[in-house]
Every structure is written in structure tokens, then in C-alpha cells.
Write a protein that holds these residues in place. Structure first.
Motif, PDB file in Angstrom:
ATOM      1  N   ILE A 121      53.011  36.087  73.983  1.00 34.47           N
ATOM      2  CA  ILE A 121      53.519  37.487  73.673  1.00 34.47           C
ATOM      3  C   ILE A 121      54.552  36.999  72.334  1.00 34.47           C
ATOM      4  O   ILE A 121      55.143  36.760  72.196  1.00 34.47           O
ATOM      5  CB  ILE A 121      55.142  38.016  74.552  1.00 34.47           C
ATOM      6  CG1 ILE A 121      54.142  37.848  76.309  1.00 34.47           C
ATOM      7  CG2 ILE A 121      55.506  39.718  74.803  1.00 34.47           C
ATOM      8  CD1 ILE A 121      53.324  38.971  76.046  1.00 34.47           C
TER       9      ILE A 121
ATOM     10  N   PRO B  48      66.518  33.170  67.614  1.00 33.68           N
ATOM     11  CA  PRO B  48      65.143  32.325  67.789  1.00 33.68           C
ATOM     12  C   PRO B  48      65.152  31.359  66.505  1.00 33.68           C
ATOM     13  O   PRO B  48      65.850  32.273  65.448  1.00 33.68           O
ATOM     14  CB  PRO B  48      63.802  33.220  67.510  1.00 33.68           C
ATOM     15  CG  PRO B  48      63.572  34.666  67.196  1.00 33.68           C
ATOM     16  CD  PRO B  48      64.925  35.141  67.748  1.00 33.68           C
ATOM     17  N   LEU B  49      65.322  30.273  67.167  1.00 34.12           N
ATOM     18  CA  LEU B  49      65.273  29.075  65.970  1.00 34.12           C
ATOM     19  C   LEU B  49      64.356  29.607  64.718  1.00 34.12           C
ATOM     20  O   LEU B  49      64.614  28.520  63.610  1.00 34.12           O
ATOM     21  CB  LEU B  49      65.486  27.673  66.498  1.00 34.12           C
ATOM     22  CG  LEU B  49      66.473  27.733  67.899  1.00 34.12           C
ATOM     23  CD1 LEU B  49      66.604  26.866  68.328  1.00 34.12           C
ATOM     24  CD2 LEU B  49      68.045  27.578  66.855  1.00 34.12           C
TER      25      LEU B  49
ATOM     26  N   LYS C 176      47.487  28.173  68.741  1.00 28.76           N
ATOM     27  CA  LYS C 176      46.768  29.231  69.292  1.00 28.76           C
ATOM     28  C   LYS C 176      46.319  30.205  68.882  1.00 28.76           C
ATOM     29  O   LYS C 176      44.816  31.162  69.168  1.00 28.76           O
ATOM     30  CB  LYS C 176      47.917  29.447  71.365  1.00 28.76           C
ATOM     31  CG  LYS C 176      47.651  28.085  71.832  1.00 28.76           C
ATOM     32  CD  LYS C 176      48.118  28.803  73.183  1.00 28.76           C
ATOM     33  CE  LYS C 176      47.881  27.095  74.133  1.00 28.76           C
ATOM     34  NZ  LYS C 176      48.588  27.801  75.257  1.00 28.76           N
TER      35      LYS C 176
ATOM     36  N   ALA D 177      61.823  27.967  69.920  1.00 29.29           N
ATOM     37  CA  ALA D 177      61.862  26.142  69.900  1.00 29.29           C
ATOM     38  C   ALA D 177      60.602  25.753  68.941  1.00 29.29           C
ATOM     39  O   ALA D 177      59.385  26.672  68.400  1.00 29.29           O
ATOM     40  CB  ALA D 177      61.855  25.776  70.765  1.00 29.29           C
TER      41      ALA D 177
ATOM     42  N   GLU E 207      58.375  23.596  68.836  1.00 30.34           N
ATOM     43  CA  GLU E 207      57.496  23.175  69.597  1.00 30.34           C
ATOM     44  C   GLU E 207      56.517  23.518  69.904  1.00 30.34           C
ATOM     45  O   GLU E 207      56.027  24.294  69.928  1.00 30.34           O
ATOM     46  CB  GLU E 207      58.188  22.198  70.557  1.00 30.34           C
ATOM     47  CG  GLU E 207      59.019  20.967  70.409  1.00 30.34           C
ATOM     48  CD  GLU E 207      60.163  21.456  70.070  1.00 30.34           C
ATOM     49  OE1 GLU E 207      60.363  22.788  70.114  1.00 30.34           O
ATOM     50  OE2 GLU E 207      60.969  20.225  70.346  1.00 30.34           O
ATOM     51  N   GLU E 208      57.091  25.332  69.897  1.00 31.70           N
ATOM     52  CA  GLU E 208      56.617  26.452  70.825  1.00 31.70           C
ATOM     53  C   GLU E 208      56.268  27.479  69.689  1.00 31.70           C
ATOM     54  O   GLU E 208      55.296  27.480  70.119  1.00 31.70           O
ATOM     55  CB  GLU E 208      58.575  27.137  71.184  1.00 31.70           C
ATOM     56  CG  GLU E 208      58.024  28.774  71.935  1.00 31.70           C
ATOM     57  CD  GLU E 208      59.120  29.245  73.214  1.00 31.70           C
ATOM     58  OE1 GLU E 208      59.825  29.197  73.006  1.00 31.70           O
ATOM     59  OE2 GLU E 208      58.315  30.096  73.231  1.00 31.70           O
TER      60      GLU E 208
ATOM     61  N   GLU F  40      52.916  25.675  68.157  1.00 31.96           N
ATOM     62  CA  GLU F  40      52.039  25.784  69.655  1.00 31.96           C
ATOM     63  C   GLU F  40      51.442  27.097  70.034  1.00 31.96           C
ATOM     64  O   GLU F  40      49.998  26.977  69.637  1.00 31.96           O
ATOM     65  CB  GLU F  40      52.351  25.251  70.890  1.00 31.96           C
ATOM     66  CG  GLU F  40      51.368  25.307  72.194  1.00 31.96           C
ATOM     67  CD  GLU F  40      51.838  24.738  73.494  1.00 31.96           C
ATOM     68  OE1 GLU F  40      52.589  23.500  73.479  1.00 31.96           O
ATOM     69  OE2 GLU F  40      51.026  25.157  74.134  1.00 31.96           O
ATOM     70  N   GLU F  41      51.785  27.605  69.376  1.00 29.08           N
ATOM     71  CA  GLU F  41      51.613  28.982  69.887  1.00 29.08           C
ATOM     72  C   GLU F  41      50.774  30.060  68.318  1.00 29.08           C
ATOM     73  O   GLU F  41      49.686  30.329  69.022  1.00 29.08           O
ATOM     74  CB  GLU F  41      52.654  30.862  70.121  1.00 29.08           C
ATOM     75  CG  GLU F  41      53.240  30.372  71.268  1.00 29.08           C
ATOM     76  CD  GLU F  41      54.414  31.343  71.628  1.00 29.08           C
ATOM     77  OE1 GLU F  41      54.442  32.141  70.318  1.00 29.08           O
ATOM     78  OE2 GLU F  41      54.534  31.650  73.013  1.00 29.08           O
TER      79      GLU F  41
END
Lengths: 333, 482
Positions: free
Chosen positions: B243, B214-215, B291, B281, B283-284, B287-288
């Protein structure tokens, strides 16, 4: 008396033909438990895949391995027994990766439970996964517990042109580069890929690839999963070739459809059975005469002597009188 | 046995055979040191041909064989058997082949887990299963135990991350199970082999699946005043469709022990803390992270910290990874249990463990893989106080019974080995155990491979066992245990 286990009868074309009393288990159906926060659903084996998909979709969850539904009658039991997975398989795992537990009947009519409903479980041999893809030869599935996953926030299908060798290269490259792939196929000089994940991450990844957005993506992947795509519409003999994903275009004449990022190749050919098996063995894979072949012959790739002996011994361990689906997988058992 | 050793010497150079009692001592147990047995001989073959020859001889002479990797297992799976041969695979330590395009690595079983990820890092790839002992434990043992790790919540266990094994059967035959393709013809023997604790064959090569690194990743630490709220936080994260790469919980007893030990800045008044890692990524991850923070606050977290950089993230993790040695400082001895339960029961099971602990007048602290519901209750006792050991063992048994009662299992990742063999009787009925024995019999009719482990005989359903730690002295004390 030998029995032929039958659920939704949607995959009667798959496997060897057997002479045995029909044992219809489709009435044993219904969801037993489903709690979205546990990421686990437990169903009776006769529950249809479409019912499971619907129940999960209501909670934005899914069977991540995208099981094929060759008919609306296809059941969870058949799905596990045949062990087939759809387009998402190389990126999230196969049906066997999501089976957490089973309740089954062995050939001695004993009701047995293996595995469970938790993610990590190393108590005893992994019988649940052994049953997956065993074509009903080791037991009659009564209940299955499956791990489920959240439906991705956002999915995008992209389409581009390439020849087969380039497509195979690209699909393998992307898989090693953190591209959020969830499906990749090649047919008729077109690559189709699906990206899944967070909206922004998917859009960012898509912008890096020189492909155009394909608006009918959802239908495309469903038609590939369920073999409703035009490629599968005729009655020609259809081979399923499972090979290392980087295998170069193979020297067999016919029409090809490549998916699983290169790891699964569908072939319609008039080449002799032995020739297909030989070429696929050389590539390090195995060849299944998926549909339209002679079901009295070998359908699945022949096993080596040592592995074949283990199969016989395991069959004997579960079903000593060889009652269950005898001959469906291989002639001898 | 003396005739046997003469025959052995015809198969192997004598420096590969250990028969001296002093030297044999090093092999009398694995990391579950409470169970010990001196083997008759240790052999250290260097080639597949030698392994085959050894197996043929042992089969002919009816000599039991126990395969061993690094000996870091926690359930006594690699403990030798009386009058048996210990087959060390330590010399099978080569990475045979790396294929970054196909994203696979073919390795010998004695290769250390972490060295695979180290070898493929330059390709942006890694091997996902990361048991806490990964700097020492070997791939062969990982397959035998179906090892997990902190990141298996997202990336799966060993069974999800291997493609093929080469196996030597009890009769010395070499079999190839699985392939470089994603599936194989016939039964899923690869799944059956994974986690079979050396009972079905000896693995001499493994093909591993590699995945792209993962980046980015980021770590959050959340404090709770009530343990149920922390449990709810875990369930709510999963329910929201996230997850995490890792999701771990520590209760107050462990938090205090770790803080005393490390001064990591943990909130010592919290009833529980959660450590959550998200990856992907950029952005991911953004956002996670946003959240997860919101979800934990709604669940009742009194404080949620997001690591500002890698160093701070590592610091959050450091406390978690030091939990076992930290607990070793607050108790003379402890037992580590390994049950898995459905996540929804985390809060209630922890409370029941607490009640049971009071009933048995013993301390229990908890540090575990909350995301998978894999508990590691640590029962604190002092072996020098009469009766405490017995009470601790009984309490351990009760805890595992609770795990089974709520729909869980007696072992999530440490294996049954010799340690939990009695508890198998709680989880499986007689017919199921007979079915397991029939599987064993299909591979090993004479019962020579790792006999007496993993599957109990029907007349053996008695007391429970657990991981015994005396005065904080873990075997392999240098390894993190979490």
C-alpha cells in the motif's frame, strides 16, 4: 410485530435482552464478489467470519480489524452490527473504518444501498458507518462491502515484564515512535506486543526493544481476540471499558486485562455498576457491561440527554414503528 | 430582516456582523465560483456561546444558516442561501490542546489543516489527511467534506483520523460527539457528521488523531506507452501486498501541459506516467521500492526512475502538483470532475472518456489519485464558443454516469454541495433519497442548515454540473489543486 434479528447467534450475551420474534437471517450467506486487486470483498450478511477469513487468506489478505469470533457461527452482519474489533484495532482502525458500503432493509422493509465498493465516496450521508455498531436497531443488514488489507509479510510477538502504569506508558510511547506495532496488551505483570511489517524492518525494530521473543504469539492474540484466554474463562461479570489510551491504572478493584495499547480495558469486578460508570466517565471513556450482567438493565453506557434525543430521532427516521431490535441497545428504542 | 438584524446586534458586537453589500461580496461563493448568492448577513462569532445564541435566534426566526470555513470547497457547499445568514468560523482559529503522549490535538474548526502538522512536527507526529488546499483549508471544512488528500490511500480520510467533535445543533444546543477514547456508546454519530456538508449541525471543536511520522520515504516515476499498462501497474502494486503512501497518474495531455509549464523533465511521449511514493522504516522503503520498480517494469513501463534524493523526489511531485494550473494554460476553460471507480476499470474508463470526448468534440485530460481510483477528468472548452459550455456540461454528466455504471461514485472527495446535487439522482433511488431526508429531519426538522445542498429533493433530477474554470482563473489561484 417487533423482531429480534439473529445471524450466527454468537453474541446473544451482548446487549440488552429483548422480547421479540426471532428473525433468523443467517441463511442469506455467501461471498458476492472479491477481487484482491480492489482490496474489497462484498458478502451477504449471513456469511461467516471464518469463511471470509479463509477466502482472504488464500490471497494473503485479511480483515485488518481482526473481528472477534466468539463462535464459528459468527457472521459478517453481526460483526458490523455489533461493531467490535480485535487487537489490531488501535493501529489500523476499527470495523467502522473498513465498512465501505451496505445494502439493508429499513424498518419500512425498503431495500436501500449506501456507500459502495470504492475507497473514497462522499455522496450522501455515511449511513454504512452509522449502521456499524447500531446493534440492528436501524436496519437489517443484507450485504456489506469491506475494505481488506494485505497480510503483513512478517509478525513477531515480544513479551516483557512491567507493572501496569509502566506498561501503559510504554505502549503509548512506542505508538508515537514509528515502532511497527500491530497489537499491545498487558495482563498479570506481562506486556505482550506484536510487531508487523517487512521482515527486516520488524527484526530491526524488535532489536531496539529490551523484550524477548514469544513463540506462541499467533495463538496468544487469537485467544485474546476470541476471549478464549484464561482471563475470560470464568463466568464473572465482565466489563469492557473504552478509555483514552494514556489513562492511568483506574481506581476500581478487580482483575484487569489491558489491550489496544491502553485504550481498551477488560475488568472483572464486584464494584457496583454506578461506581464503574462514574470512574470511567471521569476518565473520559464509556463502560459496557459486556458479559454476565443483568441484560434487562442498561448494558451500554447511558447517553447524555441531547445525544439520547438524537438517537431517538434517528431510530424514528429508519424504523418509525420501532420493529427492529427494539431495546437491544437502549431501553427506549 | 431589519428586525432580525436588531436582534442579532443584541447578541454580537457590531464589528462581528457584516451587512454592507460590498463586504458581503467576498462571501457570495466558495471556490466553485460559477454558483453565487449574496447572503443577507455574515456573522463572525468569536465564542461558542455566541454561536449558540445565533443558532437559537435563527431557529426562532426561521432564518437559514450556512457555515463557512476558509471557503476553499470545490462543490459550492459553502455558497450562501438567499435571505440566509452566513456563519463564518474564521475566528475559531486556535489549537486548543496538544497531547503528544496520547497523540491527539484538539483544535477549533477555523484552524488551517497544515498548521496542525506544523505544530506537532517537533513531537515526530503529523495529521494525515492532506487535501491539496491544505495551506488554506480549515479543519471544520475538512470534517464537513470528509477530505482526503494524496496520502489517504495509506493513512485514510478525515473520518479515519478524528476522535470527537463539539457540535452546535440547529436549536443552539452544544453536543459532544465521540471522545478521546477509540469508540463511544451508542450510534456512530461521528461518522454521520463527517462529510455531512454542514447539513446536520455547526462544528465548533474537533479532536484529531495524530500519527507518528514515517522515518523515510522515496518517490518513483514510471512512464508507459499504453494507458492500460499504467492501469495494470496500479492494480499489480496493490495486488502484491504493497500500500504506497501515494500513487498518482497523469495522462499524455497533462504530461505535455506540465512539461511546457515547468520543464520538470517528464517523458512527453509517454501515454501515461505513474508517481508512486513509499514510506516507512529504511529496510521497508528499500524493499518496497525495489518491488514497485520490478512490478512496474513487468506491467510494461518503458522507463522507471527512482528519485535519488529528496530534491529529486520533490521534483517528481512538483509536476503533479502543478497539473491544474498547467492545464489552465492550454485551455480557455475547464471542468474538473471527481468520480471514483474500482481500480480495475481505470484503463477502460479512461478509454471510454476519450471516446466520449471525441463524440462531443472536446478535449479531456486526466490527472488523478490512481491508488484510490479517484478520477479528476478535466474537460477543456471555451465558453466564448457558442455551445461548448453546454456540450462540456453534458459530457461531464456522461463521464459521471460511466463512473456509477462501473460501480463507482459521483464524488470521491469534493462533496456534492450544489454542484453535483442533480447527479445524486443517478446514484441513489427515491427511497434512498427519502431516507437521507429523514436523517436530515432528525437533526434539523425546519431544514434551516445549509438548505438545498447535498441531497436533492425528489422532483429535482435534471441536468449535471461541474467545476467551472474560466481562462484558467481558479478562485484561490495560489493553491495547488490535485
Amino acid at each position: 410485530m417487533p423482531l429480534c434479528i439473529q445471524g450466527g447467534n454468537s453474541k446473544a450475551f451482548y446487549g440488552r435482552k429483548i422480547e421479540a420474534e426471532q428473525f433468523d437471517v443467517s441463511a442469506n450467506s455467501g461471498v458476492i464478489s472479491y477481487e484482491p486487486t480492489e482490496l474489497v470483498i462484498t458478502v451477504r450478511a449471513g456469511t461467516t467470519i471464518s469463511e471470509i477469513n479463509e477466502v482472504l487468506a488464500n490471497h494473503d489478505q485479511m480483515l485488518a480489524f481482526e473481528p472477534p469470533c466468539f463462535s464459528t457461527t459468527a457472521t459478517a452482519g453481526g460483526m458490523v452490527a455489533c461493531g467490535l474489533s480485535g487487537p489490531r484495532r488501535p493501529y489500523v482502525g476499527a470495523v467502522r473504518d473498513f465498512v465501505l458500503g451496505i445494502k439493508c432493509l429499513n424498518g419500512k422493509a425498503e431495500i436501500l444501498n449506501f456507500g459502495g465498493q470504492v475507497m473514497k465516496n462522499v455522496a450522501g450521508y455515511d449511513v454504512s458507518r452509522l449502521m456499524t455498531g447500531a446493534m440492528g436497531t436501524l436496519g437489517v443488514l443484507l450485504e456489506v462491502s469491506l475494505k481488506v488489507l494485505p497480510t503483513p509479510d512478517y509478525e513477531l510477538t515480544l513479551k516483557g515484564e512491567a507493572d501496569d502504569a509502566t506498561a501503559i506508558n510504554l505502549m503509548n510511547q512506542w505508538a508515537g515512535q514509528s515502532v511497527p506495532l500491530s497489537a499491545a496488551s498487558f495482563y498479570d505483570n506481562n506486556i505482550f506486543i506484536r510487531l508487523s511489517g517487512h521482515r527486516n524492518a520488524v527484526i530491526a525494530a524488535a532489536s531496539q526493544l529490551q523484550f524477548s521473543e514469544y513463540s506462541d504469539g499467533e495463538h496468544y492474540w487469537q485467544s485474546l481476540r476470541d476471549h478464549e484466554h484464561d482471563f475470560f474463562s470464568d463466568n464473572k461479570k465482565l466489563w469492557r471499558l473504552s478509555v483514552p489510551s494514556t489513562t492511568k491504572p483506574m481506581n476500581l478493584h478487580g482483575q484487569w486485562f489491558i489491550e489496544w495499547g491502553g485504550a481498551l480495558r477488560w475488568l472483572k469486578t464486584s464494584e457496583p455498576v454506578e461506581q464503574v460508570r462514574r470512574v470511567v466517565s471521569m476518565a473520559g471513556g464509556h463502560a459496557t457491561l459486556f458479559r454476565g450482567g443483568n441484560q434487562n438493565d442498561d448494558v451500554f453506557h447511558p447517553l447524555s440527554a441531547g445525544i439520547g434525543n438524537l438517537h431517538l430521532a434517528l431510530k424514528n427516521a429508519f424504523d418509525p414503528k420501532k420493529i427492529l431490535n427494539r431495546g437491544r441497545l437502549y431501553k427506549e428504542f | 430582516m431589519s428586525l432580525f438584524v436588531d436582534k442579532l446586534k443584541r447578541l454580537l458586537p457590531k464589528e462581528l456582523i457584516i451587512a454592507d453589500e460590498e463586504l458581503l461580496r467576498a462571501y457570495e461563493c466558495d471556490a466553485l465560483s460559477a454558483y453565487r448568492q449574496l447572503p443577507s448577513y455574515v456573522v463572525m462569532p468569536e465564542s461558542v456561546d455566541q454561536v449558540q445564541a445565533i443558532m437559537r435566534l435563527c431557529h426562532q426566526e426561521n432564518v437559514p444558516v450556512v457555515a463557512r470555513g476558509a471557503g476553499t470547497g470545490l462543490s459550492g457547499g459553502a455558497m450562501p442561501v438567499e435571505d440566509g445568514l452566513l456563519l463564518s468560523l474564521a475566528k475559531f482559529n486556535q489549537i486548543v490542546h496538544l497531547d503528544p503522549d496520547q497523540r491527539i490535538a484538539t483544535v477549533q474548526p477555523g484552524v488551517r489543516n497544515i498548521s496542525v502538522s506544523e505544530a506537532v512536527e517537533k513531537y515526530g507526529l503529523f495529521y494525515a489527511p492532506d487535501p491539496s488546499s491544505q495551506i488554506a483549508c480549515t479543519i471544520g471544512g475538512n470534517v464537513a467534506e470528509n477530505s482526503g488528500g494524496v496520502h489517504c490511500l495509506k493513512y485514510g480520510l478525515t473520518v479515519h483520523n478524528i476522535l470527537a467533535v463539539k457540535l452546535i445543533t440547529v436549536t443552539g444546543e452544544l453536543l459532544e460527539i465521540g471522545a478521546d477514547s477509540l469508540d463511544s456508546a451508542g450510534y456512530d454519530l461521528l461518522a454521520l457528521m463527517t462529510g455531512s456538508e454542514g447539513m446536520l449541525g455547526v462544528i465548533v471543536e474537533v479532536t484529531l488523531k495524530l500519527i507518528s511520522k514515517p522515518l523515510n520515504n522515496r518517490v518513483l516515476l514510471a512512464a508507459f506507452d499504453e494507458i492500460e499498462e499504467a492501469g495494470k501497474g496500479v492494480a499489480d502494486i496493490i495486488a502484491s501486498g504493497i500500500i504506497p503512501a501515494g500513487l498518482e497518474m497523469m495522462d499524455n495531455g497533462v504530461i505535455k501541459a506540465v512539461e511546457d509549464y515547468l520543464h520538470a523533465g517528464y517523458p512527453v511521449n509517454a501515454a501515461a506516467i505513474l508517481i508512486c511514493e513509499v514510506d516507512g522504516a529504511e529496510e521497508e522503503v528499500d524493499e518496497e521500492c525495489r518491488k514497485v520498480k520490478a512490478i512496474l517494469e513487468v506491467a510494461g513501463a518503458s522507463d522507471v526512475r527512482v528519485a535519488r534524493n529528496k530534491e529529486e523526489g520533490d521534483k517528481f511531485w512538483e509536476g503533479r502538483k502543478s497539473a491544474f494550473p498547467a492545464v489552465g494554460r492550454i485551455a480557455a476553460d475547464y471542468y474538473c470532475m471527481d468520480g471514483t471507480i474500482p481500480r480495475k476499470h481505470i484503463g477502460s474508463v479512461l478509454n471510454r472518456i476519450d471516446e466520449l470526448a471525441k463524440q462531443y468534440k472536446l478535449g479531456v485530460v486526466n490527472v488523478f489519485h490512481a491508488g484510490d481510483g479517484n478520477l479528476h477528468p478535466l474537460i477543456l472548452y471555451d465558453v466564448s464558443i457558442e455551445g461548448e459550455l453546454e456540450r462540456a456540461e453534458e459530457l461531464g454528466g456522461k463521464i459521471l454516469e460511466v463512473c456509477v455504471e462501473v460501480g463507482g461514485t459521483i464524488t470521491g472527495e469534493h462533496g456534492v454541495g450544489i454542484e453535483k446535487i442533480n447527479q445524486m439522482c443517478v446514484q441513489f433511488n427515491a427511497e434512498e433519497l427519502v431516507q437521507f431526508h429523514a436523517i436530515k429531519n432528525a437533526f434539523d426538522p425546519k431544514g434551516l442548515l445549509n438548505p438545498g445542498k447535498a441531497i436533492p429533493t425528489l422532483n429535482r433530477c435534471a441536468e449535471f454540473g461541474a467545476m467551472h474554470i474560466h481562462r484558467g482563473e481558479l478562485p484561490h489561484p495560489d493553491l495547488e489543486r490535485f
